[in-house]
Design a protein around this motif. Structure first.
Motif, PDB file in Angstrom:
ATOM      1  N   ASP A 118       2.178  -0.705  10.165  1.00 18.53           N
ATOM      2  CA  ASP A 118       1.316   0.253  10.864  1.00 18.53           C
ATOM      3  C   ASP A 118       2.147   0.922  11.956  1.00 18.53           C
ATOM      4  OD1 ASP A 118      -0.562   1.693  12.232  1.00 18.53           O
ATOM      5  OD2 ASP A 118      -1.991   0.052  12.463  1.00 18.53           O
ATOM      6  N   THR A 119       2.520   2.195  11.732  1.00 17.38           N
ATOM      7  CA  THR A 119       3.376   2.898  12.687  1.00 17.38           C
ATOM      8  C   THR A 119       2.592   3.490  13.857  1.00 17.38           C
ATOM      9  OG1 THR A 119       3.226   4.888  11.304  1.00 17.38           O
ATOM     10  CG2 THR A 119       5.125   3.445  10.959  1.00 17.38           C
ATOM     11  N   LYS A 120       1.277   3.370  13.845  1.00 13.31           N
ATOM     12  CA  LYS A 120       0.479   3.830  14.988  1.00 13.31           C
ATOM     13  C   LYS A 120       0.404   2.745  16.062  1.00 13.31           C
ATOM     14  CE  LYS A 120      -2.396   7.070  12.369  1.00 13.31           C
ATOM     15  NZ  LYS A 120      -3.777   7.437  11.959  1.00 13.31           N
ATOM     16  N   LYS A 121       0.183   1.512  15.617  1.00 14.86           N
ATOM     17  CA  LYS A 121       0.114   0.385  16.556  1.00 14.86           C
ATOM     18  C   LYS A 121       1.425  -0.400  16.611  1.00 14.86           C
ATOM     19  CE  LYS A 121      -4.854  -0.255  15.798  1.00 14.86           C
ATOM     20  NZ  LYS A 121      -5.910  -1.215  15.378  1.00 14.86           N
ATOM     21  N   SER A 161       2.037  -6.614   8.954  1.00 13.53           N
ATOM     22  CA  SER A 161       1.172  -7.651   8.408  1.00 13.53           C
ATOM     23  C   SER A 161       1.924  -8.357   7.287  1.00 13.53           C
ATOM     24  CB  SER A 161      -0.124  -7.030   7.874  1.00 13.53           C
ATOM     25  OG  SER A 161      -0.918  -8.009   7.238  1.00 13.53           O
ATOM     26  N   LEU A 162       2.026  -9.687   7.396  1.00 15.42           N
ATOM     27  CA  LEU A 162       2.778 -10.478   6.422  1.00 15.42           C
ATOM     28  C   LEU A 162       1.906 -11.586   5.854  1.00 15.42           C
ATOM     29  CD1 LEU A 162       6.127 -10.933   8.400  1.00 15.42           C
ATOM     30  CD2 LEU A 162       5.655  -9.246   6.616  1.00 15.42           C
ATOM     31  N   ARG A 172      -2.858 -14.211   5.910  1.00 17.24           N
ATOM     32  CA  ARG A 172      -2.125 -13.008   6.282  1.00 17.24           C
ATOM     33  C   ARG A 172      -2.149 -12.871   7.802  1.00 17.24           C
ATOM     34  NH1 ARG A 172      -0.853  -8.952   2.508  1.00 17.24           N
ATOM     35  NH2 ARG A 172      -0.022  -7.063   3.474  1.00 17.24           N
ATOM     36  N   THR A 173      -0.981 -12.600   8.396  1.00 18.50           N
ATOM     37  CA  THR A 173      -0.855 -12.587   9.855  1.00 18.50           C
ATOM     38  C   THR A 173      -0.213 -11.285  10.309  1.00 18.50           C
ATOM     39  OG1 THR A 173      -0.518 -14.985   9.779  1.00 18.50           O
ATOM     40  CG2 THR A 173       0.005 -13.873  11.844  1.00 18.50           C
ATOM     41  N   LYS A 174      -0.688 -10.779  11.455  1.00 18.12           N
ATOM     42  CA  LYS A 174      -0.141  -9.555  12.031  1.00 18.12           C
ATOM     43  C   LYS A 174       0.816  -9.894  13.175  1.00 18.12           C
ATOM     44  CE  LYS A 174      -4.054  -6.581  10.840  1.00 18.12           C
ATOM     45  NZ  LYS A 174      -5.090  -5.658  11.360  1.00 18.12           N
ATOM     46  N   GLN A 201      14.542   2.497  16.166  1.00 21.54           N
ATOM     47  CA  GLN A 201      13.776   2.000  15.025  1.00 21.54           C
ATOM     48  C   GLN A 201      12.497   2.809  14.813  1.00 21.54           C
ATOM     49  OE1 GLN A 201      15.124   0.055  17.398  1.00 21.54           O
ATOM     50  NE2 GLN A 201      15.792  -1.929  16.593  1.00 21.54           N
ATOM     51  N   ARG A 202      11.826   3.159  15.910  1.00 20.76           N
ATOM     52  CA  ARG A 202      10.584   3.931  15.790  1.00 20.76           C
ATOM     53  C   ARG A 202      10.839   5.290  15.142  1.00 20.76           C
ATOM     54  NH1 ARG A 202       6.490   1.912  19.586  1.00 20.76           N
ATOM     55  NH2 ARG A 202       7.389   0.167  20.753  1.00 20.76           N
ATOM     56  N   GLY A 203      11.952   5.919  15.527  1.00 21.94           N
ATOM     57  CA  GLY A 203      12.263   7.233  14.976  1.00 21.94           C
ATOM     58  C   GLY A 203      12.499   7.207  13.477  1.00 21.94           C
ATOM     59  N   ILE A 204      13.137   6.144  12.986  1.00 23.02           N
ATOM     60  CA  ILE A 204      13.408   6.050  11.547  1.00 23.02           C
ATOM     61  C   ILE A 204      12.158   5.641  10.774  1.00 23.02           C
ATOM     62  CG2 ILE A 204      14.755   4.830   9.793  1.00 23.02           C
ATOM     63  CD1 ILE A 204      17.014   4.622  11.759  1.00 23.02           C
ATOM     64  N   LEU A 205      11.387   4.708  11.333  1.00 23.96           N
ATOM     65  CA  LEU A 205      10.226   4.186  10.615  1.00 23.96           C
ATOM     66  C   LEU A 205       9.049   5.158  10.602  1.00 23.96           C
ATOM     67  CD1 LEU A 205      10.246   0.482  11.878  1.00 23.96           C
ATOM     68  CD2 LEU A 205      10.903   1.302   9.613  1.00 23.96           C
ATOM     69  N   LYS A 206       8.925   5.968  11.644  1.00 20.79           N
ATOM     70  CA  LYS A 206       7.771   6.859  11.732  1.00 20.79           C
ATOM     71  C   LYS A 206       7.839   7.928  10.643  1.00 20.79           C
ATOM     72  CE  LYS A 206       4.823   8.934  15.215  1.00 20.79           C
ATOM     73  NZ  LYS A 206       4.660   9.223  16.651  1.00 20.79           N
ATOM     74  N   GLY A 207       6.768   8.037   9.899  1.00 21.14           N
ATOM     75  CA  GLY A 207       6.696   9.034   8.843  1.00 21.14           C
ATOM     76  C   GLY A 207       7.348   8.615   7.542  1.00 21.14           C
TER      77      GLY A 207
END
Length: 301
Positions: A108-111, A115-116, A122-124, A133-139
């Motif tokens: 979840d790139t918003k929060k 989740s694994l 299942r745990t968050k 990292q945020r720049g690469i993962l976002k979108g």
């Protein structure tokens, strides 16, 4: 052209959840070990291995369906690597990682949480990451990941992200140079300079230094002083010889670049071959690759 980038992200893990992660990793490693010991060592096909071992492993280790499949795939992958690299040691699986795919892992790139699927539920997890990292993962769309435990007992999730990168364009405006020991330099245009003469000189000076060092440790005071002076002089001669050869090569490269009017850029790679003998190990660090970087050219490592 597709390119897979792996982004390592630290997880915020409480002591209670850490125990659950440890249990999951232990069970995953035991499942891999069980599959390896109870199947034909030559079997490396994922589909055939899954048909043979899936039901037994799923029932015995209480892993989820996808985690069981990933345990089987890891065994097959490690076997293929061992066969390719001619490794005859028995496979071992340490409880330090677990493989995930889109069914057992989500981002979840918003929060900024992942989740694994662990052993029981299942745990968050909150991601402790920076702007890189945020720049690469976002979108981007994360398709798979690997949960890992490091030596300092911290937990990371290595997220695999697919990127579309442009196809490389062919150009004659750049000279690529590979630096090594067998050949001092080899260009992308097929030219090379043998290092046989330099290696011979280096071995010669190494043998002389060994003799002088032995005499310096056992001789009289005056002989020890004389041996040290000779060692210092020999060191200078070898260094000057290496520098002269490197200068000739770089001068040729610079003049050629100016003649054919290419961009002043060199793509270079330093290759450190493993020494194949005791003498090779003794003088392994001798090449002065830094002297081969021509002045006036832009270096793009």
């Amino acid at each position: 052209m597709k390119q897979i980038t792996t982004i390592s992200c630290k997880l915020k893990v409480s002591p209670e959840v850490a125990k659950e992660i440890e249990a999951t990793m232990e069970m995953f490693a035991h499942a891999c070990q069980y599959v390896d010991k109870n199947s034909d060592k030559k079997l490396t096909n994922n589909v055939a291995m899954q048909a043979l071992m899936y039901g037994t492993v799923r029932e015995k280790f209480q892993l989820s369906a996808q985690t069981t499949i990933h345990a089987i795939r890891r065994v097959c992958s490690n076997r293929k690597t061992s066969i390719t690299n001619h490794i005859k040691k028995e496979l071992t699986f340490a409880p330090t990682s677990v493989d995930y795919d889109s069914r057992t892992f989500s981002l979840d790139t918003k929060k900024w949480i992942v989740s694994l699927k662990l052993l029981s539920k299942r745990t968050k997890f909150e991601l402790l990451i920076g702007n890189y990292q945020r720049g690469i993962l976002k979108g981007s769309k994360a398709t798979s990941a690997v949960l890992t435990k490091r030596k300092d007992r911290t937990y990371y999730i290595n997220i695999h992200v697919n990127h579309i990168v442009p196809e490389p364009k062919s150009t004659n405006k750049i000279i690529g140079i590979d630096l090594g020991r067998t050949d001092i330099a080899s260009t992308s245009e097929g030219e090379s300079w043998s290092g046989k003469n330099i290696t011979s000189k280096r071995n010669h000076y190494s043998q002389i230094r060994a003799v002088l060092q032995k005499k310096a440790s056992k001789g009289t005071r005056s002989s020890r002083k004389r041996c040290r002076q000779l060692q210092q002089r020999l060191s200078g001669k070898e260094r000057r010889f290496q520098k002269h050869v490197n200068h000739e090569i770089t001068t040729y490269l610079v003049r050629k670049a100016a003649t054919i009017d290419i961009l002043p850029t060199l793509l270079y790679e330093t290759a450190r071959d493993s020494p194949t003998s005791l003498m090779g190990a003794f003088c392994f660090n001798a090449p002065a690759f830094g002297d081969l970087l021509p002045s006036g050219l832009t270096v793009a490592p």
